[in-house]
Structures are given as C-alpha cells and as structure tokens.
Design an enzyme around this catalytic site. Structure first.
Site, PDB file in Angstrom:
ATOM      1  CD  GLU A  51      -1.719  -2.353   1.750  1.00 42.74           C
ATOM      2  OE1 GLU A  51      -2.604  -3.219   1.833  1.00 42.74           O
ATOM      3  OE2 GLU A  51      -0.540  -2.522   2.155  1.00 42.74           O
ATOM      4  CD  GLN A 114      -7.444  -7.305   7.669  1.00 42.21           C
ATOM      5  OE1 GLN A 114      -8.382  -7.093   6.902  1.00 42.21           O
ATOM      6  NE2 GLN A 114      -6.286  -7.784   7.261  1.00 42.21           N
ATOM      7  CE  LYS A 163     -17.149  -6.861   3.963  1.00 43.11           C
ATOM      8  NZ  LYS A 163     -16.397  -8.085   4.342  1.00 43.11           N
ATOM      9  CG  MET A 478      22.224  13.090   4.063  1.00 42.91           C
ATOM     10  SD  MET A 478      23.380  14.210   3.223  1.00 42.91           S
ATOM     11  CE  MET A 478      22.364  14.780   1.859  1.00 42.91           C
TER      12      MET A 478
END
Length: 579
Positions: A51, A114, A163, A478
């Site tokens: 994602e 979830q 949902k 860096m």
C-alpha cells in the site's frame, strides 16, 4: 430519484464522476465490496505490491500531471500502510485522495479484526478526512474530497468507508453543487497588497525572487518568467520548485538551502527584498531562522494564509493564487518602474562574483572509481528536457537536484518536506502512468531502493517501463556523511553491504525487469544509452559508485547560512565584503 445500487457501486460511480481515470491499490476484507464494481469500471486499477507503493504512486501521478492522485486500501494494516504516503503528500502540498475500507459501523470501536482508527490516525496529516457510515453520504464525501484535495493549497484527503455502508442499497445521486461552509477560496489577491508589493520592488536594489513549489502547483511558470524578466532580479528555486524557472536562464542562480549553491544561499542572505512566491521559509532553506536574510524586507505571496508569518514576518503579505498574484503584479510593477526603476547592476556584480567563484562542482575520485555526481550529470545530459526524474531521499536526491538541468515544471519529483526514503520507484511508476509517452527515470539510492523495489514487479506486469538509476554506494550515504563530519567517522549502522548483497541486476531480472551494471566512468554513457534503448520493460542500472563522495555545499543543521561549507572549507566571511 436516482438509480438504485449498492454503496460500493455508488463509490465507484462517484469516483468516475470525480474524473478519476486510474487508481493504485490492494483489496482486502473491508474494502472488498468496492472491488466488485471496479471489475466493470472504466477506471484503470493498478494492483500494487504494498500500500505504501499505492500512495507514492498516486503522488507521482499527481505531481507529473497536476491532477488528483488516487489510492485505495482496506482497513487496519492496509490503511496504516498509507500513513507515510499521506503524510508525504500533505507535506509537499500534493493533491491526493486515499480511499480506505473500514470495519462495519456496528463494530467500530470494538477492536474488530483489521480495525484501526485511520481517521484519528491521519487527522494531523490530512487536509481533511471523512468516516462514512451511511451509503447515502458516499457521493457527497467523494465530491467534496476531490474538490478539497485540488483547490486552494492542494493536499491529502482520506475517505474511510464502513463495510456496511458499501453493502447497503441506496438511490444514487451525484451532488449538483458543493457547499462547504468555512472552506474559503483565497485565490484572488487583494489589490492593495499587489500595489504595496510593486512599490517595494521598485525601491529595492538587492531583490531576489525566492520561488517555491507553489509556483508549480499553480501552473505559474510562464507568469514567473515574465515577472523575473521584468524585475531583472536573481531567481532561486527551492528543492520543490526545480524546473519552475529554467536552469539555463541567465537570471537563475541556483537552488537555496542546506545543499544549495553558494550564489543562491548568499544572495538570499544579502538581499534587501525577498519576493517570496509559493514558498514557506522551510528550515532547510533558512538555516538558523534568526540569522536568515537579516537585512531583507519580505513580500510573501501564498495561497495558504497559515503560512504568512509562520516562520518569518511578511512586510507585504499577498494571500492568493500565485499565478493570479504574478499576473497582477506585472502591470503594477511596470507602472512603478515608469516612475523610477532601481539600478541592479552593482547587485548583479556581487551575485556574479559568487556564481563564478563558487560554482557547484565535485571532486573526481583519485582512485579512478565511479563518481556518483558524474553518473547523474551524464544522465541529465543524455536525456531530453521532457524527461521526468523522481528521486529517493539522501545524497543521490541532492546530487540529482544539483547536477541535472531542469528546464520545465513537473520534471523533478521528490519527497521534500517529509523526506521519505523509498519514494522514487513507486512515484516513478505513478508518473509514468500519468505521462506514458515520457521517459521516467527514478534516481535512487541503494538504501531507498530496498524499501519499495517490489513495485518493479507491478511495473513489469502492468507494462509501465520506468528506468531506475541506482546510485549504489553500499551505504546510507547522507547519514554516513554526517557521521564523517560530526561523529568522528564512527560509522554506526550505515553500512548496507549492497555491492555484495543483493545482486541488484539479478534482482531486477527476477522481477521481470532488465538488470544492468556499471562500475567504470568510461562505461557510463554507453550504459545509459543501452538503458534508454529499452522501451518495453523496466530497466534497473546498478551504478557502483565511490563510497565517500559528499554533497557540497552544506549548511550544517542549526547553523547560519553564513557558515556555508564548501568541501570542508568554510566560505569566506561574507560580512567583511562590501555591500
């Protein structure tokens, strides 16, 4: 009454009505109802491998095209994996809408499977966000989200949809108008502030145009060029504004900031007026804020009123769209110049002195190994000016901002505000989807690349032929540079061993890409040309570069811009120079 459909169908219809043509995402339980109508939609859905890749791809798409980018994920970990790209987009004022599924409304707050309070989590890092628990509210939430993301100062908007709202039946109605009380459009500048700004410009003998990313967001590069040529002042373009003004233009004196050119940094320090256009006085530009441009008055033109006076007092604030601001400044400045125009010749003599004495350059490694700056410089020379470059974060990002000449807006995409490692590959993927006929190079470091390179699989499978120039110094470069300069060369946890593991060329091959390797300066051009000749597959070039190359100039964090270091040497004492 509109057509009856499920909330999920309503969501996809609403995205179509909002003008979405592509979205990046991964399905999962809570968002699954929405994936069924995606199957029949004209919207292109690109199935990413993480994602975070979806979010950065949406950002790359938005930065390359100027349109709103879209990503979609499920609840819980799907949504939390979007947190970094959402914060990244918001910090760099990128228009992006993230759609997430949420557990059914009756289960919200129960620690359901979830479940994550993604609205609460992202409240500080979004321009606005929504939790939708009724199907009837979906079209308005989507219409508002795209309007808010794109208008004013662009930003990230999250729409979290429960949902059960996706499964509920509803009569579809797309809102005919958007009425957002309290959300004001500040696009038109106040005429008096334009007149005040023009008067200040006409009195100034050491002006600098301090140009930020807002100029690119406003599509204002033509107005910028006209204003710069009228005023005749030095122009500096920040990291987010590279390409807003052509590097080849004689008025351009470089990029300001921590790794800016001496001419850009010092012209700001010695200016008597900063004409600040869509920039925000970021700490990377100002150095120690109390010492920044001490003798300068400030015109600050920005669409976001919250930026005015946030870091630096504005003598003349101009709140409005920066394109409209500059368009209105042109006649106002001309009118002032008709009365009296300042002579900038002595100022330019000084600026030219800094520009010629301290050009941005680099040392070639004495052992004959490959200089990373040379690789990036040649890449810029061999590519055409339409090429889009994305960069990760670190040394390679700074070298790419210094050693490639940017002539056009939206050709340099990077993570400026948040400084997100792993940005380059997925952003390049999004940019290539948005500009399929343009060559897109991701200039990445071996550290950044190992965070998000799985999206090369997405590119290979979906025919998105990006090119990756991997600046492999087997280090978190860096951080290593800081350890060299400030931590007595105690290299704690910055050695990646990535010239041995992994074999990046083999890894590229395994992911359906072409893997190339380059280790010698004499092979750079032909390797770049070989990569350019491949147009039907993604390409990864592993450039094995000199490990101890450093980014110069440098203003150490927390110090004054007056203390700019040029390859370990402090710059001359500017205060001793006659102004």
């Amino acid at each position: 009454m509109g057509e009856e459909m499920t909330g999920a169908q309503s969501l996809i219809r609403s995205l179509e009505n909002a003008g979405v043509d592509v979205m990046f995402g991964i399905p999962g339980g809570a968002i699954l109802p929405a994936y069924d109508p995606i199957y029949d939609s004209k919207i292109r859905h690109i199935l990413v491998r993480h994602e975070q890749g979806a979010g950065h791809a949406a950002t790359g798409y938005a930065q390359a095209t100027g349109r709103v980018g879209t990503c979609i994920a499920t609840s819980g970990p799907g949504a939390t994996n979007l947190v970094t790209p959402i914060a990244d987009a918001q910090m760099d004022s990128v228009p992006m809408v993230a759609i997430t599924g949420q557990v059914p409304s009756s289960a919200i707050g129960t620690d359901a499977f979830q479940e994550a309070d993604i609205r609460g989590i992202t409240m500080p890092i979004t321009k606005h966000n929504y939790l939708v628990t009724r199907a009837v509210d979906i079209p308005r939430a989507i219409a508002e989200a795209y309007h808010i993301a794109a208008s004013g100062r662009p930003g990230a908007v999250l729409v979290d949809v429960a949902k059960d709202a996706l499964q509920e039946k509803v009569n579809y109605e797309w809102p005919k108008n958007i009425d957002l009380p309290g959300y004001r459009d500040h696009s038109q500048p106040v005429p008096q502030s334009i007149r005040d700004a023009a008067a200040l410009i006409a009195q100034s003998v050491r002006p600098v145009l301090y140009v930020g990313g807002g100029v690119i967001k406003a599509n204002a590069h033509k107005e910028l060029r006209a204003l710069a040529e009228l005023v005749g002042a030095p122009v500096v373009t920040t990291l987010m504004a590279r390409g807003a003004f052509p590097d080849s233009h004689q008025l351009h004196v470089g990029m300001p900031g921590m790794h800016g050119s001496v001419a850009a940094v010092t012209s700001l320090q010695k200016a008597d007026l900063l004409i600040t256009l869509g920039a925000r006085f970021d700490d990377r530009v100002t150095g120690k804020l109390s010492t920044f441009a001490p003798g300068a008055k400030v015109i600050h033109a920005d669409i976001d009123p919250a930026e005015i006076g946030k870091n630096r007092h504005a003598d003349v604030p101009v709140i409005g769209d920066v394109r409209l601001t500059m368009a209105q400044l042109l006649p106002a400045v001309k009118a002032e110049f008709a009365k009296s125009q300042p002579d900038l010749t002595p100022w330019w003599k000084q600026v030219e002195g800094w520009r010629t004495t301290y050009p941005v350059g680099y040392d070639v490694p004495s052992d004959g190994s490959l200089s990373p700056q040379y690789v990036i410089e040649r890449l810029g020379k061999i590519s055409d000016p339409d090429t889009i470059y994305t960069a990760g974060v670190g040394q390679h990002q700074m070298w790419a901002s210094q050693f490639i000449s940017y002539e056009k807006p939206r050709t340099w995409l990077n993570s400026g505000g948040l400084g997100t490692m792993g940005y380059a590959v997925p952003a390049a993927m999004g940019a290539k989807v948005g500009a399929p006929d343009t060559t897109v190079w991701a200039i990445d470091g071996d550290g950044c690349f190992q965070m998000t390179n799985q999206e090369l699989v997405t590119c290979a499978i979906n025919n998105i032929p990006i090119k990756v120039a991997l600046i492999n110094n087997e280090s978190l470069g860096m951080v290593r540079q800081w350890q060299t300069l400030f931590y007595n060369q105690r290299y704690s946890n910055t050695d990646l061993h990535s010239k041995r593991v992994p074999d990046f060329a083999k890894l590229a091959d395994a992911m359906g890409c072409i893997g190339l390797r380059c280790e010698r300066p004499e092979d750079v051009d032909k390797t770049i040309e070989a990569a350019m000749a491949i147009t039907d597959q993604p390409v990864v070039v592993d450039f094995n570069v000199f490990r101890d190359a450093m980014v110069w100039p440098m203003v150490a964090a927390g110090t004054s811009n007056d203390d700019i270091m040029i390859a370990r040497e402090l710059a001359p004492d500017w205060d001793s120079q006659e102004l």
